[in-house]
Write a protein that holds these residues in place. Structure first.
Motif, mmCIF file in Angstrom:
data_model
loop_
_atom_site.group_PDB
_atom_site.id
_atom_site.type_symbol
_atom_site.label_atom_id
_atom_site.label_comp_id
_atom_site.label_asym_id
_atom_site.label_seq_id
_atom_site.Cartn_x
_atom_site.Cartn_y
_atom_site.Cartn_z
ATOM 1 N N VAL A 47 10.515 77.075 22.795
ATOM 2 C CA VAL A 47 9.440 76.144 22.454
ATOM 3 C C VAL A 47 9.981 74.725 22.313
ATOM 4 C CG1 VAL A 47 7.825 75.527 20.598
ATOM 5 C CG2 VAL A 47 7.885 77.848 21.462
ATOM 6 N N GLY A 48 11.189 74.578 21.760
ATOM 7 C CA GLY A 48 11.796 73.253 21.638
ATOM 8 C C GLY A 48 12.042 72.615 22.994
ATOM 9 N N ILE A 49 12.542 73.400 23.942
ATOM 10 C CA ILE A 49 12.764 72.892 25.298
ATOM 11 C C ILE A 49 11.432 72.521 25.946
ATOM 12 C CG2 ILE A 49 13.539 73.546 27.616
ATOM 13 C CD1 ILE A 49 15.706 75.277 26.187
ATOM 14 N N PHE A 50 10.452 73.397 25.795
ATOM 15 C CA PHE A 50 9.141 73.136 26.380
ATOM 16 C C PHE A 50 8.490 71.898 25.747
ATOM 17 C CE2 PHE A 50 4.570 74.193 27.038
ATOM 18 C CZ PHE A 50 4.599 74.151 28.422
ATOM 19 N N PHE A 52 10.081 69.338 24.522
ATOM 20 C CA PHE A 52 10.775 68.169 25.071
ATOM 21 C C PHE A 52 10.224 67.823 26.456
ATOM 22 C CE2 PHE A 52 14.301 66.356 27.567
ATOM 23 C CZ PHE A 52 14.485 65.183 26.837
ATOM 24 N N LEU A 53 10.021 68.834 27.295
ATOM 25 C CA LEU A 53 9.473 68.590 28.628
ATOM 26 C C LEU A 53 8.042 68.050 28.548
ATOM 27 C CD1 LEU A 53 10.811 71.748 30.489
ATOM 28 C CD2 LEU A 53 11.697 69.409 30.595
ATOM 29 N N ILE A 54 7.263 68.575 27.629
ATOM 30 C CA ILE A 54 5.903 68.091 27.429
ATOM 31 C C ILE A 54 5.926 66.626 26.974
ATOM 32 C CG2 ILE A 54 3.921 68.329 25.864
ATOM 33 C CD1 ILE A 54 3.801 70.311 28.105
ATOM 34 N N THR A 55 6.895 66.272 26.125
ATOM 35 C CA THR A 55 7.016 64.887 25.671
ATOM 36 C C THR A 55 7.330 63.961 26.840
ATOM 37 O OG1 THR A 55 7.759 65.650 23.508
ATOM 38 C CG2 THR A 55 8.223 63.361 24.061
ATOM 39 N N LEU A 56 8.222 64.402 27.721
ATOM 40 C CA LEU A 56 8.513 63.595 28.914
ATOM 41 C C LEU A 56 7.263 63.403 29.765
ATOM 42 C CD1 LEU A 56 11.982 65.023 30.027
ATOM 43 C CD2 LEU A 56 11.508 62.881 28.813
ATOM 44 N N LEU A 57 6.493 64.473 29.928
ATOM 45 C CA LEU A 57 5.250 64.372 30.683
ATOM 46 C C LEU A 57 4.253 63.446 29.994
ATOM 47 C CD1 LEU A 57 3.520 65.284 33.097
ATOM 48 C CD2 LEU A 57 2.819 67.256 31.713
ATOM 49 N N LEU A 58 4.220 63.476 28.676
ATOM 50 C CA LEU A 58 3.331 62.590 27.926
ATOM 51 C C LEU A 58 3.705 61.126 28.154
ATOM 52 C CD1 LEU A 58 1.038 62.355 25.803
ATOM 53 C CD2 LEU A 58 2.814 62.439 24.063
ATOM 54 N N PHE A 59 4.997 60.818 28.116
ATOM 55 C CA PHE A 59 5.431 59.446 28.371
ATOM 56 C C PHE A 59 5.131 59.027 29.813
ATOM 57 C CE2 PHE A 59 8.459 59.901 24.684
ATOM 58 C CZ PHE A 59 7.773 59.002 23.885
ATOM 59 N N VAL A 82 -4.788 63.694 31.298
ATOM 60 C CA VAL A 82 -3.480 64.366 31.211
ATOM 61 C C VAL A 82 -2.807 64.005 29.886
ATOM 62 C CG1 VAL A 82 -1.139 64.439 32.183
ATOM 63 C CG2 VAL A 82 -3.118 64.608 33.691
ATOM 64 N N MET A 83 -2.865 62.724 29.497
ATOM 65 C CA MET A 83 -2.267 62.304 28.228
ATOM 66 C C MET A 83 -2.913 63.028 27.047
ATOM 67 S SD MET A 83 -1.430 58.209 28.192
ATOM 68 C CE MET A 83 -2.706 57.989 27.046
ATOM 69 N N ILE A 84 -4.232 63.116 27.048
ATOM 70 C CA ILE A 84 -4.931 63.782 25.945
ATOM 71 C C ILE A 84 -4.560 65.254 25.894
ATOM 72 C CG2 ILE A 84 -7.209 64.502 25.117
ATOM 73 C CD1 ILE A 84 -8.259 61.803 26.176
ATOM 74 N N PHE A 85 -4.606 65.941 27.029
ATOM 75 C CA PHE A 85 -4.291 67.370 27.065
ATOM 76 C C PHE A 85 -2.846 67.627 26.653
ATOM 77 C CE2 PHE A 85 -2.672 71.074 29.390
ATOM 78 C CZ PHE A 85 -3.450 72.051 28.793
ATOM 79 N N VAL A 86 -1.917 66.859 27.214
ATOM 80 C CA VAL A 86 -0.505 67.071 26.901
ATOM 81 C C VAL A 86 -0.234 66.751 25.430
ATOM 82 C CG1 VAL A 86 1.812 66.203 27.397
ATOM 83 C CG2 VAL A 86 0.292 66.787 29.258
ATOM 84 N N GLY A 87 -0.903 65.741 24.889
ATOM 85 C CA GLY A 87 -0.752 65.441 23.460
ATOM 86 C C GLY A 87 -1.223 66.600 22.596
ATOM 87 N N MET A 88 -2.325 67.221 22.989
ATOM 88 C CA MET A 88 -2.829 68.371 22.239
ATOM 89 C C MET A 88 -1.872 69.556 22.332
ATOM 90 S SD MET A 88 -6.904 67.958 23.096
ATOM 91 C CE MET A 88 -7.208 69.671 22.905
ATOM 92 N N VAL A 89 -1.292 69.773 23.508
ATOM 93 C CA VAL A 89 -0.317 70.859 23.671
ATOM 94 C C VAL A 89 0.907 70.592 22.795
ATOM 95 C CG1 VAL A 89 1.260 71.952 25.311
ATOM 96 C CG2 VAL A 89 -1.104 71.532 25.957
ATOM 97 N N GLN A 90 1.359 69.347 22.774
ATOM 98 C CA GLN A 90 2.525 69.007 21.958
ATOM 99 C C GLN A 90 2.227 69.225 20.472
ATOM 100 O OE1 GLN A 90 3.738 64.899 21.611
ATOM 101 N NE2 GLN A 90 5.867 65.521 21.963
ATOM 102 N N ILE A 91 1.048 68.840 20.039
ATOM 103 C CA ILE A 91 0.668 69.058 18.641
ATOM 104 C C ILE A 91 0.669 70.550 18.317
ATOM 105 C CG2 ILE A 91 -1.277 68.921 17.038
ATOM 106 C CD1 ILE A 91 -1.930 66.202 18.345
ATOM 107 N N ALA A 92 0.124 71.361 19.211
ATOM 108 C CA ALA A 92 0.071 72.808 18.979
ATOM 109 C C ALA A 92 1.476 73.397 18.890
ATOM 110 C CB ALA A 92 -0.726 73.483 20.084
ATOM 111 N N LEU A 93 2.363 72.983 19.772
ATOM 112 C CA LEU A 93 3.727 73.516 19.745
ATOM 113 C C LEU A 93 4.466 73.105 18.472
ATOM 114 C CD1 LEU A 93 4.730 72.955 23.472
ATOM 115 C CD2 LEU A 93 4.261 75.137 22.340
#
Length: 130
Positions: A47-50, A52-59, A82-93
């Motif tokens: 989950v930590g690796i994922f 991090f990858l989600i954070t890169l995608l968010l940026f 994409v920013m909204i969805f990825v932000g929500m995924v990052q919050i969930a993780l």
């Protein structure tokens, strides 16, 4: 001394005891390290690796949305979504990670209570036998 003063003194003594207990609690980094040592440590690494990858995608999505000027409105809407969805995924993780840390901490405290109760029962049995 009236009843109100007694209650106030008891509450102050309990607050001091709680302050001593909370002062010995591990910090957030120690709690995170303990979570990685737990039963779901492998999942936490994944989950930590994922995350991090989600954070890169968010940026990247933020860069595309805010800084690239030759995009049309449809592409801006896409990158915004994409920013909204990825932000929500990052919050969930991150919430899952913190809930796992909380679960580990709660399990540790329950084990401590079990050990204290067992010691108390053993002491009561020994005094009863004597």
């Amino acid at each position: 001394m009236n009843l109100d003063e007694k209650i106030k003194q008891e509450l102050e003594s309990e607050a001091k005891k709680l302050d001593k207990i909370l002062a010995h609690e591990p910090g957030i980094f120690n709690m995170l390290a303990n979570a990685y040592k737990g039963a779901l440590g492998g999942w936490l690494i994944l989950v930590g690796i994922f995350t991090f990858l989600i954070t890169l995608l968010l940026f990247w999505a933020g860069y595309q949305f805010f800084l690239v000027t030759e995009l049309n409105y449809e592409q801006k809407i896409f990158w915004g979504l994409v920013m909204i969805f990825v932000g929500m995924v990052q919050i969930a993780l991150k919430m899952w990670t913190f809930m796992e840390m909380n679960r580990q901490s709660t399990n540790r405290e329950i084990k401590r209570l079990e050990m204290s109760i067992e010691r108390l029962v053993n002491t009561l049995i020994k005094t009863k036998e004597a």
